[in-house]
Scaffold this motif. Structure first.
Motif, mmCIF file in Angstrom:
data_model
loop_
_atom_site.group_PDB
_atom_site.id
_atom_site.type_symbol
_atom_site.label_atom_id
_atom_site.label_comp_id
_atom_site.label_asym_id
_atom_site.label_seq_id
_atom_site.Cartn_x
_atom_site.Cartn_y
_atom_site.Cartn_z
ATOM 1 N N GLU A 101 4.400 12.337 -0.653
ATOM 2 C CA GLU A 101 5.651 12.031 0.020
ATOM 3 C C GLU A 101 5.412 11.927 1.518
ATOM 4 O OE1 GLU A 101 8.511 14.986 -0.985
ATOM 5 O OE2 GLU A 101 8.752 14.264 -3.043
ATOM 6 N N GLY A 102 6.077 10.964 2.131
ATOM 7 C CA GLY A 102 5.937 10.774 3.569
ATOM 8 C C GLY A 102 7.240 10.333 4.190
ATOM 9 N N ALA A 103 7.472 10.777 5.421
ATOM 10 C CA ALA A 103 8.672 10.344 6.132
ATOM 11 C C ALA A 103 8.590 8.871 6.514
ATOM 12 C CB ALA A 103 8.877 11.211 7.374
ATOM 13 N N ARG A 104 7.360 8.397 6.770
ATOM 14 C CA ARG A 104 7.141 7.009 7.157
ATOM 15 C C ARG A 104 5.907 6.477 6.427
ATOM 16 N NH1 ARG A 104 11.244 8.474 9.128
ATOM 17 N NH2 ARG A 104 12.023 8.196 11.278
ATOM 18 N N LEU A 105 5.817 5.152 6.371
ATOM 19 C CA LEU A 105 4.658 4.503 5.753
ATOM 20 C C LEU A 105 4.046 3.495 6.713
ATOM 21 C CD1 LEU A 105 5.833 3.539 2.124
ATOM 22 C CD2 LEU A 105 4.573 5.574 2.844
ATOM 23 N N VAL A 106 2.721 3.377 6.656
ATOM 24 C CA VAL A 106 2.010 2.252 7.269
ATOM 25 C C VAL A 106 1.269 1.530 6.155
ATOM 26 C CG1 VAL A 106 0.220 1.489 8.872
ATOM 27 C CG2 VAL A 106 1.693 3.422 9.482
ATOM 28 N N LEU A 107 1.573 0.262 5.978
ATOM 29 C CA LEU A 107 0.878 -0.558 4.979
ATOM 30 C C LEU A 107 -0.274 -1.279 5.674
ATOM 31 C CD1 LEU A 107 3.960 -2.098 3.121
ATOM 32 C CD2 LEU A 107 2.805 0.105 2.731
ATOM 33 N N ALA A 108 -1.477 -0.950 5.261
ATOM 34 C CA ALA A 108 -2.679 -1.561 5.841
ATOM 35 C C ALA A 108 -3.709 -1.774 4.745
ATOM 36 C CB ALA A 108 -3.232 -0.683 6.957
ATOM 37 N N PHE A 109 -3.218 -2.208 3.585
ATOM 38 C CA PHE A 109 -4.071 -2.296 2.394
ATOM 39 C C PHE A 109 -4.948 -3.535 2.361
ATOM 40 C CE2 PHE A 109 0.421 -3.273 1.193
ATOM 41 C CZ PHE A 109 0.319 -4.645 1.096
ATOM 42 N N GLY A 110 -4.744 -4.446 3.292
ATOM 43 C CA GLY A 110 -5.651 -5.576 3.428
ATOM 44 C C GLY A 110 -5.454 -6.678 2.403
ATOM 45 N N ILE A 111 -6.332 -7.664 2.517
ATOM 46 C CA ILE A 111 -6.282 -8.842 1.657
ATOM 47 C C ILE A 111 -7.666 -9.115 1.072
ATOM 48 C CG2 ILE A 111 -4.372 -9.914 2.898
ATOM 49 C CD1 ILE A 111 -6.378 -11.625 4.401
ATOM 50 N N SER A 112 -7.676 -9.944 0.042
ATOM 51 C CA SER A 112 -8.928 -10.418 -0.556
ATOM 52 C C SER A 112 -8.954 -11.933 -0.520
ATOM 53 C CB SER A 112 -9.060 -9.929 -1.999
ATOM 54 O OG SER A 112 -9.250 -8.535 -2.050
ATOM 55 N N ASP A 113 -10.164 -12.474 -0.439
ATOM 56 C CA ASP A 113 -10.347 -13.926 -0.398
ATOM 57 C C ASP A 113 -10.554 -14.469 -1.804
ATOM 58 O OD1 ASP A 113 -10.703 -14.558 2.643
ATOM 59 O OD2 ASP A 113 -11.894 -12.751 2.267
ATOM 60 N N GLU A 114 -9.870 -15.550 -2.124
ATOM 61 C CA GLU A 114 -10.028 -16.215 -3.410
ATOM 62 C C GLU A 114 -11.089 -17.306 -3.253
ATOM 63 O OE1 GLU A 114 -6.105 -17.518 -4.442
ATOM 64 O OE2 GLU A 114 -5.441 -15.482 -4.977
ATOM 65 N N LEU A 115 -12.278 -17.019 -3.729
ATOM 66 C CA LEU A 115 -13.405 -17.926 -3.506
ATOM 67 C C LEU A 115 -13.441 -19.033 -4.559
ATOM 68 C CD1 LEU A 115 -16.220 -15.332 -2.737
ATOM 69 C CD2 LEU A 115 -14.766 -16.575 -1.121
ATOM 70 N N PRO A 116 -13.807 -20.245 -4.165
ATOM 71 C CA PRO A 116 -13.970 -21.336 -5.125
ATOM 72 C C PRO A 116 -15.058 -20.995 -6.140
ATOM 73 C CG PRO A 116 -13.962 -22.166 -2.871
ATOM 74 C CD PRO A 116 -14.064 -20.680 -2.780
ATOM 75 N N THR A 229 -5.842 -16.411 0.425
ATOM 76 C CA THR A 229 -5.940 -14.953 0.371
ATOM 77 C C THR A 229 -4.795 -14.366 -0.453
ATOM 78 O OG1 THR A 229 -4.683 -14.664 2.419
ATOM 79 C CG2 THR A 229 -7.078 -14.843 2.607
ATOM 80 N N ARG A 230 -5.014 -13.146 -0.927
ATOM 81 C CA ARG A 230 -3.979 -12.432 -1.685
ATOM 82 C C ARG A 230 -3.943 -10.979 -1.222
ATOM 83 N NH1 ARG A 230 -8.399 -12.647 -5.195
ATOM 84 N NH2 ARG A 230 -9.078 -10.599 -5.948
ATOM 85 N N PHE A 231 -2.798 -10.354 -1.349
ATOM 86 C CA PHE A 231 -2.659 -8.938 -1.006
ATOM 87 C C PHE A 231 -3.489 -8.088 -1.960
ATOM 88 C CE2 PHE A 231 1.919 -9.770 0.600
ATOM 89 C CZ PHE A 231 1.453 -10.062 1.861
ATOM 90 N N ASN A 232 -4.032 -6.989 -1.430
ATOM 91 C CA ASN A 232 -4.751 -6.038 -2.274
ATOM 92 C C ASN A 232 -3.827 -5.058 -2.982
ATOM 93 O OD1 ASN A 232 -7.270 -7.076 -1.634
ATOM 94 N ND2 ASN A 232 -7.592 -5.679 0.086
#
Length: 298
Positions: A101-116, A229-232
């Motif tokens: 549980e947290g009073a606040r959140l920081v979203l920093a989960f990054g992204i991934s690259d969709e490679l051909p 790119t897509r969210f992690n």
């Protein structure tokens, strides 16, 4: 230890920078880190102030140790899978079932690259198959450069990459650019190859040639791709954070304080911007961390 002033989802450049400033404000912060930073494929990071040429993993290990030295910081090695608004903050569920549980959140989960899906490409990603010329272009200056067409932005990328050396735009069977784009490419000296791309070749993770349809080979030292790119994580969508569409994929909408559209939720790093670098991510984290702290005060 399951209740914190702030929970940071993601422990790379953005998340650690946010946690550092929250900790320096003497607030309790928990960093949840899945241990898969986007730049883990690269041996060197370039352009980060005082750290040019350093190994990304070493940079992160040093930063994590420095953040962990603050007594109000707690680290969890794992993956956050769900977040829910509560009356006095947020709950975050981990893959192993633990709930924080947290009073606040920081979203920093990054992204991934969709490679051909091109044979020989994935194992060269971050080494001789690249995304950003500002991060890696200098090391391939004046060599044989290519851009693989994966979206309409690929023409723009080829126009830029030509600044670093002789460049070929590999259409990979896609339609020829319109007349205006062709004129711009010609003006920049960019060659165009229409044939489908079959494979990449070279010793180890190096690149020496690109194989085209019919077995034809062309010499090549570095290939650039403007990947989709897509969210992690799905947490931003779970919380109904507003999203925007950037040239390479979705991003979380934030204001100049890195606050999202959801009260008490901040976001930082690659998930919030179209331009990506370790420097941008770290700066975003600083802003998110300081803004989050002020929201706890006022």
């Amino acid at each position: 230890m399951n209740r914190h002033d702030a929970i940071v989802v993601g422990g790379s450049f953005a998340g650690l920078s946010a946690a550092m400033y929250i900790a320096r404000a003497r607030r309790s912060v928990c960093v949840i880190d899945a241990g898969r930073p986007r730049n883990r494929f690269s041996e060197h990071s370039h352009g980060f102030f005082t750290q040019d040429g350093s190994a990304p993993g070493t940079m992160l290990a040093t930063a994590r140790a420095q953040v962990a030295a603050y007594p109000t910081v707690h680290f969890i090695d794992g993956k956050a899978v769900n977040a829910v608004k509560q009356e006095d903050g947020y709950s975050v569920a981990l893959a192993d079932g633990e709930v924080l549980e947290g009073a606040r959140l920081v979203l920093a989960f990054g992204i991934s690259d969709e490679l051909p899906d091109v044979p020989g490409l994935a194992e060269r990603w971050g080494k001789s198959v690249l995304h950003c010329p500002y991060c890696h272009g200098f090391e391939f200056s004046s060599q044989r450069l290519g851009v693989l067409h994966v979206s309409p932005m690929s023409v723009h990328q080829a126009l830029l990459i030509a600044e670093w050396g002789p460049t070929t735009l590999y259409l990979d069977g896609a339609s020829e650019p319109d007349a205006a784009a062709l004129a711009a490419l010609e003006k920049r000296g960019v060659a165009i190859e229409a044939a489908p791309v079959k494979a990449l070749h070279g010793a180890g993770t190096g690149l020496s040639a690109i194989e085209l349809a019919g077995g034809r080979m062309a010499d090549l030292d570095a290939l650039y791709i403007g990947t989709r790119t897509r969210f992690n994580s799905a947490i931003a969508e779970q919380l109904d954070c507003e999203l925007d569409e950037a040239p390479f994929g979705p991003i979380v909408r934030t204001n100049d304080q890195k606050a999202t559209s959801v009260a008490g939720v901040y976001a930082a790093g690659d998930i919030t911007r179209g331009a990506h670098s370790a420097t941008f991510a770290s700066a975003d984290g600083v802003m998110a961390g300081t803004a989050l702290h002020r929201s706890l005060v006022f």
